[in-house]
Design an enzyme around this catalytic site. Structure first.
Site, PDB file in Angstrom:
ATOM      1  N   GLY A 325      25.841 -12.218  -6.076  1.00 53.62           N
ATOM      2  CA  GLY A 325      25.937 -12.995  -4.859  1.00 53.62           C
ATOM      3  C   GLY A 325      25.209 -14.325  -4.974  1.00 53.62           C
ATOM      4  O   GLY A 325      25.125 -14.940  -6.041  1.00 53.62           O
ATOM      5  N   SER A 326      24.614 -14.771  -3.867  1.00 54.45           N
ATOM      6  CA  SER A 326      24.011 -16.105  -3.797  1.00 54.45           C
ATOM      7  C   SER A 326      22.758 -16.270  -4.633  1.00 54.45           C
ATOM      8  O   SER A 326      22.234 -17.389  -4.731  1.00 54.45           O
ATOM      9  CB  SER A 326      23.683 -16.446  -2.337  1.00 54.45           C
ATOM     10  OG  SER A 326      24.856 -16.720  -1.617  1.00 54.45           O
ATOM     11  N   THR A 327      22.256 -15.202  -5.234  1.00 52.23           N
ATOM     12  CA  THR A 327      21.042 -15.352  -6.050  1.00 52.23           C
ATOM     13  C   THR A 327      21.273 -16.242  -7.263  1.00 52.23           C
ATOM     14  O   THR A 327      20.309 -16.742  -7.851  1.00 52.23           O
ATOM     15  CB  THR A 327      20.533 -13.975  -6.524  1.00 52.23           C
ATOM     16  OG1 THR A 327      21.572 -13.310  -7.254  1.00 52.23           O
ATOM     17  CG2 THR A 327      20.095 -13.119  -5.336  1.00 52.23           C
TER      18      THR A 327
END
Length: 666
Positions: A325-327
């Site tokens: 994801g956004s990591t």
């Protein structure tokens, strides 16, 4: 009639007697000479040979297995030790009727079916003159009862040994691992001389990875035995060399705090010191008791563990793979700076939808070449810092497309995504880093532009382990200087006064060419904590925290509508919750990555776990005062579709079987 009597020849008879006597004497003398000659041969000429053979009939060599090295945490807390115990052993060569023996012996010392199954299995793998363990860890009562009936069972004996024990149980099960009894496969690969008399070998974790260091070298002793083979006395001893003790970089108190923070929810956490690569905590939840495996786990216990739907035997920290994801966005932003594709002040307009050039429009699920933003209506005009703070998908869609999949993959691979981090544990998963090469091996389709777009927000083919992400954020926190993650920081032999540190130099130069690039990413990750999704996580903490959340959907969307169901239990069934962070932000000394397999939102669910790891680190590692107990609020969210998870899969561009987000490698 007259009888004639012969005249007796006295002289002739005397001569005959003398000849016979002389012959007899000569024969006796010859026999005596032969006897003396044989005696001389046995007692003089071959004296040394027969003395040795005679001695060997009463003196037997006996192997003394070495004590296995102990394992400690960084502060000397014992994680694996050896405790004395007794086991029942059988020498098959001395048994004429094994089934009858086992039946009678079972009346004296209770033998379970698991004991018998393990014994019969090892019996088939052993030589007849080797002792085979029948029952491990005898109780005092069992030892006493056998001692009374010992005369009935020739070839059976009670033998002392050291057995492995893990005092902290499941807390370090996935790190330290466990030992178990040597099997047929082990016999083929192990040195028969070095493992003579040894019954156990490292099976998982540190116990397996450092087997050569922990095992040691066997010794032997010469013992005098009687006609029944019982030891009478020890004549000579050559002591074994114990294995080296190991000191882990993990702090058991931080490890305990990390595990407790999960509250039984499946997931994993990894904390690393970015200054040297030392692993400060590595947790996989749920866990198991490694002591069950040491002397042979029962069938019931093993079935319970393997059939558990939570899979406690899986080390999620290094074997579980999930979409990040956004990591990945801070790393992608840094790549844009390093390649010169972006400057910090460059802006992108976020309207809520991003369309590939040439497609012109489409719906918000990605059909028609358009991809949804996080927030309904978008975030407006954002620069790099603002894009990281708001986790603006549009910014990273555009950046990924401008970089191209080849440069994106090459850059992210420098942080060990798609490969092994090199941690000193066996069995690490590589995950998946989207690339043309990877797809060519797994699909008949070529690479599509839409797959580059969604790779920019950590979706699609992406699959990473918590260890990979923890290593990546530690490398970022360390200003780009890469270190291989290390669990063992020192070792010590019995004769050494102090533990000897194990070197772990950087694996290369910094990945970041300019300090100003790092400062931009650091500012963006600070903004996540001060005013973004992680707002409130720094409250009451003595150091500045920089971080980034990630909420990756486990299932692709099938409609254009924003999800209006805000029930956290429902959302937890659909999302993987991630949070990565480091502190102090201006001089990072600890970096952590946490994943919850079922979490509604990254910052809301995984963020507090990272904060509790940092709290424990401050108290125990830094020796500072306990952080102020401030309730961690739920992250501030914009109206509409707050902090929507990063998901945009263009149905026309991605094959139906393109990705997997169930924790397994696609």
């Amino acid at each position: 009639m007259k009888i004639r009597r012969s005249i007796k020849d006295t002289r002739g008879e005397s001569a005959l007697f003398r000849r016979r006597a002389l012959a007899g004497f000569v024969l006796i003398l010859l026999g005596l000479c032969l006897l003396v000659s044989r005696y001389m041969q046995l007692q003089v000429t071959r004296y040394d040979e027969f003395v040795t053979r005679s001695t060997n009939n009463s003196v037997k060599p006996r192997v003394i297995p070495p004590a296995r090295g102990l394992i400690y945490d960084r502060n000397g807390v014992l994680l694996a030790d050896n405790v004395p115990a007794f086991r029942l052993e059988v020498v098959p060569d001395k048994i004429t009727d094994m089934p009858a023996l086992l039946t009678e012996l079972g009346k004296v010392v209770p033998l379970g079916q698991d004991d018998l199954d393990a014994f019969k299995k090892q019996l088939r793998q052993s030589r007849r003159f080797d002792s085979v363990p029948l029952k491990m860890r005898l109780t005092e009562d069992e030892i006493d009862r056998f001692a009374v009936n010992r005369w009935r069972f020739p070839g059976v004996d009670v033998v002392p040994y050291l057995t492995r024990r893990y005092p902290l149980g499941g807390l370090f099960a996935h790190v330290v691992g466990y030992v178990s009894r040597i099997d047929a496969d082990d016999l083929e690969r192990l040195d028969p001389v070095r493992y003579k008399g040894t019954s156990h070998v490292g099976r998982t974790g540190i116990e397996r990875s450092y087997e050569d260091v922990l095992h040691g070298t066997p010794g032997y002793e010469l013992v005098e035995v009687n006609a029944d083979g019982r030891t009478q006395r020890v004549l000579q001893t050559h002591p074994p060399i114990p294995g080296r003790n190991l000191y882990l970089s993990i702090d058991a108190r931080v490890q305990k705090a990390a595990e407790a923070a999960f509250d039984g929810r499946p997931g994993a956490a990894v904390a690393i010191d970015p200054r040297n690569g030392q692993v400060l905590a590595m947790v996989s939840v749920p866990t198991f008791d490694p002591n069950l495996f040491v002397n042979g786990i029962s069938q019931a216990d093993y079935s319970g563990l393997t059939n558990d739907p939570a899979k406690p035997l899986v080390n999620r920290a290094m074997k579980g793979v999930y979409p990040p994801g956004s990591t990945v966005k801070p790393f992608l932003a840094l790549g844009g700076l390093e390649y010169g594709v972006r400057r910090p002040g460059d802006t992108v307009l976020s309207t809520g939808e991003f369309c590939l050039p040439g497609h012109g429009g489409g719906n918000s699920t990605g059909r028609g070449g358009c991809y949804r933003d996080d927030t309904r209506g978008g975030d407006g005009t954002v620069n790099m810092v603002r894009a990281i703070e708001k986790s603006t998908n549009t910014y990273f869609y555009r950046l990924a497309l401008d970089l191209g999949i080849d440069r994106l993959s090459a850059w992210m691979s420098r942080f060990s995504f798609g490969g092994k981090t090199g941690i000193d544990l066996l069995g690490e998963s590589e995950g998946v880093l989207p690339s043309r090469e990877w797809k060519a091996k797994h699909s008949k389709f070529g690479w599509f532009p839409g797959e580059t777009v969604i790779a920019g927000i950590g979706q699609g083919y992406w699959a990473v382990t918590p260890l990979q992400l923890g290593h990546a954020v530690a490398t970022l926190a360390g200003h780009g200087v890469p270190y291989q993650p290390r669990l063992v920081m020192a070792s010590k032999a019995v004769a050494e006064a102090q533990p000897q540190p194990l070197p772990n130099p950087p694996t290369g130069p910094s990945l970041i060419s300019k300090d100003s690039d790092w400062s931009v990413i650091n500012e963006g990750m600070r903004a996540v904590i001060t005013s973004g999704t992680g707002k409130g996580l720094n409250d009451g903490f003595p150091y500045l925290i920089a971080g980034k959340s990630g909420t990756a959907e486990r299932f692709s969307r099938t409609s254009d509508a924003y999800n209006t169901n805000k029930n956290t239990a429902y959302l937890a069934t659909r999302h993987r919750a991630w949070f990565e962070a480091y502190t102090p932000a201006d001089d990072p000394q600890i970096a952590a990555a946490v994943v919850l397999e079922a979490g509604a939102w990254g910052a809301q669910d995984a963020g507090p776990i990272v904060r509790k790891i940092f709290d424990a680190w401050v108290v125990f590692a830094k020796g500072g005062p306990p952080p102020v107990d401030v309730p961690l609020p739920k992250p501030a969210t914009p109206p509409g579709n707050e902090a929507a998870p990063d998901q945009a899969v263009p149905a026309e561009d991605v094959p139906a079987d393109a990705s997997s987000s169930d924790g397994t490698t696609p």
